[in-house]
Design a protein around this motif. Sequence first.
Motif, short mmCIF file in Angstrom:
data_model
loop_
_atom_site.label_atom_id
_atom_site.label_comp_id
_atom_site.label_asym_id
_atom_site.label_seq_id
_atom_site.Cartn_x
_atom_site.Cartn_y
_atom_site.Cartn_z
N GLY A 1 14.04 153.99 8.98
CA GLY A 1 13.75 154.87 7.94
C GLY A 1 14.37 156.21 8.10
N GLU A 2 13.56 157.15 8.56
CA GLU A 2 13.99 158.54 8.58
C GLU A 2 14.99 158.84 9.69
OE1 GLU A 2 10.12 159.79 9.08
OE2 GLU A 2 9.60 159.69 6.97
N GLY A 3 14.83 158.16 10.82
CA GLY A 3 15.79 158.34 11.91
C GLY A 3 17.16 157.83 11.52
N ALA A 4 17.18 156.77 10.72
CA ALA A 4 18.46 156.23 10.24
C ALA A 4 19.16 157.23 9.32
CB ALA A 4 18.23 154.92 9.52
N LEU A 5 18.36 158.00 8.57
CA LEU A 5 18.94 159.03 7.70
C LEU A 5 19.68 160.08 8.52
CD1 LEU A 5 19.15 160.23 4.82
CD2 LEU A 5 17.05 161.48 5.33
N VAL A 6 19.09 160.51 9.62
CA VAL A 6 19.73 161.49 10.49
C VAL A 6 21.01 160.92 11.09
CG1 VAL A 6 19.47 162.84 12.61
CG2 VAL A 6 17.59 162.69 10.99
N ILE A 7 20.95 159.69 11.55
CA ILE A 7 22.12 159.06 12.18
C ILE A 7 23.22 158.81 11.16
CG2 ILE A 7 22.91 156.99 13.36
CD1 ILE A 7 20.15 156.99 14.78
N CYS A 8 22.85 158.29 9.98
CA CYS A 8 23.86 158.05 8.93
C CYS A 8 24.47 159.36 8.43
CB CYS A 8 23.24 157.28 7.77
SG CYS A 8 22.85 155.58 8.16
N GLY A 9 23.65 160.38 8.31
CA GLY A 9 24.16 161.69 7.90
C GLY A 9 25.13 162.25 8.92
N SER A 10 24.82 162.08 10.19
CA SER A 10 25.71 162.55 11.25
C SER A 10 27.03 161.78 11.24
CB SER A 10 25.04 162.39 12.61
OG SER A 10 23.88 163.16 12.68
#
Length: 104
Positions: free
Chosen positions: A1-10
């Motif tokens: 969920g939210e951790g994937a957002l940070v990783i995908c954004g990076s």
Amino acid sequence: GEGALVICGSAAVFVASAVALYHFAQREVGWLSFCTSLVGFVLSFIIITLVPYDVSEALALAEAGKAPRPSQVLVSSSWELIYCATFLLCWLLCPILMEYEAAG
């Protein structure tokens, strides 16, 4: 969920920075200089993308009054990584690389 957002954004920031730097870099630039510039760009833009996410996580945490979520731990470790990498770039790698490039 939210951790994937940070990783995908990076990852998106990394790809966009690499494309932009590759387009505007001189062709004579060495790979070490290019990679150092890329890391600097990525760290700068990740800070811009991480701040709103961190603020929203902090507000949600304060509103709920719960223990930190795993995504908040990821954000915290991201800030530590950014700080250490920026410190090493600014005070060690970039000055040495500038002198190396100036020497020819």
